[in-house]
Design an enzyme around this catalytic site. Structure first.
Site, PDB file in Angstrom:
ATOM      1  N   ASP A  36     -18.537   5.854  -3.141  1.00  0.00           N
ATOM      2  CA  ASP A  36     -19.145   4.684  -2.495  1.00  0.00           C
ATOM      3  C   ASP A  36     -20.624   4.909  -2.207  1.00  0.00           C
ATOM      4  O   ASP A  36     -21.445   4.005  -2.326  1.00  0.00           O
ATOM      5  CB  ASP A  36     -18.434   4.370  -1.172  1.00  0.00           C
ATOM      6  CG  ASP A  36     -17.038   3.834  -1.419  1.00  0.00           C
ATOM      7  OD1 ASP A  36     -16.673   3.704  -2.614  1.00  0.00           O
ATOM      8  OD2 ASP A  36     -16.321   3.562  -0.435  1.00  0.00           O
ATOM      9  N   SER A  85       1.903 -27.360 -15.712  1.00  0.00           N
ATOM     10  CA  SER A  85       2.712 -26.568 -14.785  1.00  0.00           C
ATOM     11  C   SER A  85       3.897 -26.002 -15.566  1.00  0.00           C
ATOM     12  O   SER A  85       3.956 -26.132 -16.791  1.00  0.00           O
ATOM     13  CB  SER A  85       3.157 -27.413 -13.610  1.00  0.00           C
ATOM     14  OG  SER A  85       3.860 -28.517 -14.103  1.00  0.00           O
ATOM     15  N   GLU A 117       5.867 -11.934 -17.070  1.00  0.00           N
ATOM     16  CA  GLU A 117       4.754 -11.737 -16.127  1.00  0.00           C
ATOM     17  C   GLU A 117       5.203 -12.108 -14.724  1.00  0.00           C
ATOM     18  O   GLU A 117       5.910 -13.099 -14.551  1.00  0.00           O
ATOM     19  CB  GLU A 117       3.574 -12.658 -16.495  1.00  0.00           C
ATOM     20  CG  GLU A 117       3.046 -12.432 -17.888  1.00  0.00           C
ATOM     21  CD  GLU A 117       1.995 -13.478 -18.287  1.00  0.00           C
ATOM     22  OE1 GLU A 117       1.554 -14.262 -17.423  1.00  0.00           O
ATOM     23  OE2 GLU A 117       1.638 -13.498 -19.473  1.00  0.00           O
ATOM     24  N   LYS A 119       5.072 -14.011 -11.392  1.00  0.00           N
ATOM     25  CA  LYS A 119       4.462 -15.305 -11.053  1.00  0.00           C
ATOM     26  C   LYS A 119       3.727 -15.109  -9.731  1.00  0.00           C
ATOM     27  O   LYS A 119       4.329 -15.065  -8.664  1.00  0.00           O
ATOM     28  CB  LYS A 119       5.529 -16.387 -10.943  1.00  0.00           C
ATOM     29  CG  LYS A 119       4.953 -17.770 -10.781  1.00  0.00           C
ATOM     30  CD  LYS A 119       6.037 -18.814 -11.040  1.00  0.00           C
ATOM     31  CE  LYS A 119       5.503 -20.220 -10.911  1.00  0.00           C
ATOM     32  NZ  LYS A 119       5.040 -20.545  -9.562  1.00  0.00           N
ATOM     33  N   ASP A 121       1.602 -15.663  -6.483  1.00  0.00           N
ATOM     34  CA  ASP A 121       1.648 -16.814  -5.581  1.00  0.00           C
ATOM     35  C   ASP A 121       0.279 -17.026  -4.938  1.00  0.00           C
ATOM     36  O   ASP A 121       0.003 -16.564  -3.840  1.00  0.00           O
ATOM     37  CB  ASP A 121       2.716 -16.566  -4.505  1.00  0.00           C
ATOM     38  CG  ASP A 121       3.271 -17.862  -3.980  1.00  0.00           C
ATOM     39  OD1 ASP A 121       2.860 -18.931  -4.487  1.00  0.00           O
ATOM     40  OD2 ASP A 121       4.112 -17.815  -3.059  1.00  0.00           O
ATOM     41  N   TYR A 229      -4.077 -14.884 -16.815  1.00  0.00           N
ATOM     42  CA  TYR A 229      -2.768 -14.945 -17.480  1.00  0.00           C
ATOM     43  C   TYR A 229      -2.727 -15.821 -18.718  1.00  0.00           C
ATOM     44  O   TYR A 229      -1.719 -15.856 -19.398  1.00  0.00           O
ATOM     45  CB  TYR A 229      -1.650 -15.323 -16.506  1.00  0.00           C
ATOM     46  CG  TYR A 229      -1.824 -16.625 -15.760  1.00  0.00           C
ATOM     47  CD1 TYR A 229      -1.889 -17.832 -16.428  1.00  0.00           C
ATOM     48  CD2 TYR A 229      -1.872 -16.629 -14.374  1.00  0.00           C
ATOM     49  CE1 TYR A 229      -2.029 -19.023 -15.739  1.00  0.00           C
ATOM     50  CE2 TYR A 229      -2.014 -17.810 -13.667  1.00  0.00           C
ATOM     51  CZ  TYR A 229      -2.100 -19.007 -14.364  1.00  0.00           C
ATOM     52  OH  TYR A 229      -2.235 -20.175 -13.676  1.00  0.00           O
ATOM     53  N   LYS A 318      12.637 -18.431 -10.650  1.00  0.00           N
ATOM     54  CA  LYS A 318      12.186 -18.299  -9.269  1.00  0.00           C
ATOM     55  C   LYS A 318      12.995 -17.251  -8.480  1.00  0.00           C
ATOM     56  O   LYS A 318      14.173 -17.052  -8.719  1.00  0.00           O
ATOM     57  CB  LYS A 318      12.298 -19.665  -8.562  1.00  0.00           C
ATOM     58  CG  LYS A 318      11.434 -20.746  -9.177  1.00  0.00           C
ATOM     59  CD  LYS A 318       9.954 -20.429  -9.135  1.00  0.00           C
ATOM     60  CE  LYS A 318       9.334 -20.701  -7.793  1.00  0.00           C
ATOM     61  NZ  LYS A 318       8.956 -22.072  -7.545  1.00  0.00           N
ATOM     62  N   CYS A 412       9.051  -9.221  35.496  1.00  0.00           N
ATOM     63  CA  CYS A 412       9.783  -8.566  34.406  1.00  0.00           C
ATOM     64  C   CYS A 412      11.236  -9.037  34.425  1.00  0.00           C
ATOM     65  O   CYS A 412      11.900  -8.963  35.467  1.00  0.00           O
ATOM     66  CB  CYS A 412       9.722  -7.055  34.583  1.00  0.00           C
ATOM     67  SG  CYS A 412      10.818  -6.166  33.458  1.00  0.00           S
ATOM     68  N   CYS A 415      13.398  -5.674  35.544  1.00  0.00           N
ATOM     69  CA  CYS A 415      13.304  -4.982  36.841  1.00  0.00           C
ATOM     70  C   CYS A 415      12.603  -5.821  37.912  1.00  0.00           C
ATOM     71  O   CYS A 415      12.411  -5.343  39.033  1.00  0.00           O
ATOM     72  CB  CYS A 415      12.602  -3.635  36.674  1.00  0.00           C
ATOM     73  SG  CYS A 415      10.832  -3.791  36.420  1.00  0.00           S
ATOM     74  N   CYS A 430       5.125  -5.261  31.834  1.00  0.00           N
ATOM     75  CA  CYS A 430       5.834  -5.069  33.087  1.00  0.00           C
ATOM     76  C   CYS A 430       5.154  -3.903  33.802  1.00  0.00           C
ATOM     77  O   CYS A 430       4.863  -2.871  33.192  1.00  0.00           O
ATOM     78  CB  CYS A 430       7.291  -4.720  32.780  1.00  0.00           C
ATOM     79  SG  CYS A 430       8.093  -3.822  34.105  1.00  0.00           S
ATOM     80  N   CYS A 436      11.477   0.696  35.584  1.00  0.00           N
ATOM     81  CA  CYS A 436      12.032  -0.415  34.807  1.00  0.00           C
ATOM     82  C   CYS A 436      13.087   0.123  33.847  1.00  0.00           C
ATOM     83  O   CYS A 436      12.789   0.960  32.989  1.00  0.00           O
ATOM     84  CB  CYS A 436      10.911  -1.109  34.039  1.00  0.00           C
ATOM     85  SG  CYS A 436      11.535  -2.393  32.945  1.00  0.00           S
TER      86      CYS A 436
END
Ligand code: IVH
Length: 675
Positions: A36, A85, A117, A119, A121, A229, A318, A412, A415, A430, A436
């Site tokens: 970097d 589509s 491939e 899919k 999203d 793609y 799907k 709480c 307790c 709490c 507690c």
């Protein structure tokens, strides 16, 4: 235009080309070519040249990715070829149906080659290059007309501003998916939550929202990625004959392809690919909602053609949905080990992300407010992978008239101590501490857990019973158990009691790191406990350290340093440690001198695949003791991978990145060679 000396122009062109190469290695190949620091040096040099010679700046300069002036609105772009589509298949049977139709249309009985491939999203994008230079980027829109999002697309580092390599087409329209990796999505929502802002329901919405920013500087600040793609408009000297070759060509021109693209023959191999990816789905660093199968031969694609808005040569299979609607039935408030009070949503059970979900976390009081959720509301639940289910959104249109406002408790629920919220913290706690019951129970469960004192047979239910029946009050009491009071507790016959007592006895022999982790100091996880042990060697040394001394250790920040110091300033905690040691809990102190220079300090190791001789936990302990960090995923920062039988994508990635790989036998030899 001011005259620019030839030498400077040359130097400038070289810098742009080199920096673009570094970007390509970093963002497309996931394999940085320079550290970097070197990248930053070259980038500064480029900026200097551009500041002294403003006319020199070219469109493909990496400085041009930071975003520019905000737009008033997006203009429209008409797609040269419509963006289609895909038809969906929801079962293997539907996939076989697709294959049958393909074969019938082609009048072919031989098996067909498909490219499989993931899919992705995210949001579909069309990017046009003329003679190798990016001209525009557009959204899909209605498939015919999209929006001109060029300024935003240019900020995405995996999108080449200029194509590289050979045989650059005269005209190339690349189609692909722009998506936000899961970590980027979580960070974005985390940041929004911190300021009470609006969160995104899922990475897809976040990607689409980021792309539709009128201010491209906002887009530039989001860690979006682009995978290519397919190709739309295309004019070139030569045309590939298969989809796979086209993808390879895109890769050569500098585009990122998805790592899991595979070419297979026949529909059974397609179904097998689906199963393999389905298993991987949760572990992938980005969301996928299915698999796309595409006929590989472009000539066959052409013969098959289109129907309505979808090609006949491709189909999407799907995965189960990760979002569903259900009703919020109530809210319970749970008290954690550190007293944190977490509202938990009780839901009408719903099948989402492959399991039935009846609870979801509501995080904290702010989250309830931010969502504006009420009891009785219809909500969208999201469960992505192994992540705890979340309420992503309230469906306000479906709010019943009697929806009830959620009241955060002032006391709480366990307790009755007051609930406090420190300034600057979102979490309400709490104030009861070890008075507690809930906090005691959680502290004991954590103490006994596998990565801590590893007390076999001391499960959560048993801890709860023992605290409820006042058999134990703290972790120290475990080592002074009154066995007669255990016999007769639910499922506790004499034999189980004897086993438990034996397991508690065995747990006395531990390591400093495990003991520190077991104490449950806030923000001190396994890795920090190991760091403390390696650096201080003995618990007294840690207990005596000031915040400043703790801060001198790498990886210890101000928050955790303060928690550690506070923990050891609390006399109750010190007396518990003392009681544990008096009861015989012990560990070998680490001899910091003989430990030498910690040969693996600064290195990151990854263990993958099966191990036969050692357990994975043992290998991890041994490596950490030598100073290594043991991480769960391979990246360019990984120093060494240890791969056993069955190692999968981590090994592949290590090989791709040229990271050293050894097997278990080599690891054993390495460990035994250490002093
Ligand atoms: S091919 C005609 N391949 O899924 C071919 N689409 O309805 C059309 N998507 O929003 C697309 N990953 O953006 C294709 N590997 C992939 C994809 C993919 C995601 C999206 C696409 C569109 C939807 C298809």
């Amino acid at each position: 235009m001011a005259l620019i000396p030839k030498k400077i122009l040359e130097e400038y062109k070289n810098l742009v080309a080199e920096l673009n190469q570094h970007n390509h290695h970093y963002y497309v190949l996931d394999n940085p070519s320079v550290p970097d620091s070197e990248y930053d040096r070259q980038m500064r040099k480029l900026q200097e040249v551009e500041v002294s010679h403003p006319d020199i700046v070219t469109e493909d300069s990496p400085t041009q990715r930071v975003g520019g002036m905000a737009l008033q609105s997006f203009s429209q772009i008409t797609h040269g070829l419509p963006m289609l589509s895909l038809d969906n298949a929801f079962s293997d049977a539907e996939l076989q149906d697709f294959e049958r139709k393909v074969k019938d249309r082609l009048n072919q009985t031989a098996d067909i080659e498909y490219v499989c491939e993931p899919k992705l999203d995210g949001a579909a994008v069309s990017i046009l290059y003329r003679d190798g230079v990016l001209v525009y980027g557009a959204t899909r829109g209605d498939g015919n007309i999209g929006e001109d999002i060029t300024a935003n697309v240019r900020t995405i580092k995996s999108v080449p501003l200029k194509l590289q390599g050979h045989n650059i087409p005269h005209l190339l329209e690349v189609r692909g998916e722009i998506y936000l990796p899961k970590v980027g999505f979580d960070a974005l929502n985390e940041a929004a939550r911190a300021v009470g802002g609006k969160t995104f329901v899922n990475p897809r919405n976040a990607a689409a929202g980021s792309l539709r920013q009128l201010d491209s500087k906002v887009t530039a600040s989001r860690p979006l990625e682009m995978c290519a793609y397919s190709v739309g408009q295309y004019q070139a000297e030569s045309t590939p004959t298969t989809h796979q070759d086209m993808l390879q060509a895109l890769c050569g021109w500098g585009f990122k392809l998805n790592d899991y693209v595979e070419t297979v023959t026949g529909v059974d191999a397609c179904a097998d690919y689906y199963q393999r990816l389905a298993k991987r789905r949760n572990k992938l660093p980005y969301d996928i909602d299915g698999i796309v199968y595409k006929v590989n031969e472009l000539a066959l694609q052409e013969r098959l053609g289109f129907v309505a808005k979808a090609p006949r040569w491709a189909i999407a299979r799907k995965f189960p949905a990760q979002e569903e609607m259900t009703q919020l039935l109530g809210v319970e408030f749970q008290v954690g080990r550190t007293g944190a009070i977490t509202p938990v949503a009780r839901l009408d059970p719903v099948f989402v992300g492959g399991v039935t979900v009846s609870n979801a976390t509501l995080h904290n009081r702010d989250e309830i407010q931010r969502l504006g959720v009420r009891i009785g509301d219809v909500v969208i639940i999201r469960r992505a992978g192994d992540v705890i289910p979340q309420i992503a959104k309230v469906v306000l249109e479906k709010r019943p008239l009697d929806a009830e406002v959620i009241v955060f408790p002032e006391r709480c629920p366990v307790c009755q101590s007051s609930v406090q919220r420190n300034t600057g913290e979102v979490v309400a706690r709490c104030s009861g501490g070890l008075f507690c019951g809930a906090q005691i129970k959680e502290a004991i469960k954590h103490f006994a857990s596998r990565k801590a004192m590893d007390i076999d047979g001391l499960g959560d239910k048993l801890v709860e019973l023992m605290v409820d029946k006042a058999i134990i009050f703290s972790v120290a009491d475990l080592y002074e158990l009154d066995e007669s009071r255990l016999v007769g507790l639910e499922r506790m016959a004499e034999k189980s009691v004897a086993n438990l007592v034996a397991a508690i006895d065995v747990s006395k022999e531990t390591t400093l790191a495990k003991f520190l982790y077991a104490l449950g100091i806030r923000e001190v996880g396994e890795a920090t406990a190991q760091t403390l042990a390696n650096n201080f060697g003995a618990i007294e040394m840690i207990a005596q350290s000031s915040v400043e001394e703790l801060l001198e250790i790498d990886d210890i920040g101000p928050v955790v340093a303060r928690h550690i110091a506070n923990f050891f300033r609390n006399p109750d905690n010190l007396s518990i440690i003392e009681a544990l040691r008096n009861a015989g809990v012990k560990w070998p102190d680490i001899d910091l001198l003989s430990q030498g220079a910690q040969p693996l300090k600064g290195q990151t190791w990854v263990l993958t695949g099966g191990m036969q001789v050692m357990s994975r936990a043992e290998a991890k302990d041994a490596l950490q003791a030598l100073g290594a960090k043991v991480a769960s995923s391979v990246s360019a920062k990984t120093s060494q991978v240890v791969a056993g039988p069955g190692a999968g994508s981590k090994l592949t990635k290590a090989e791709k990145l040229g990271i050293a790989v050894m097997d278990e036998a080599e690891l054993m030899a390495f460990l035994s060679a250490q002093p």
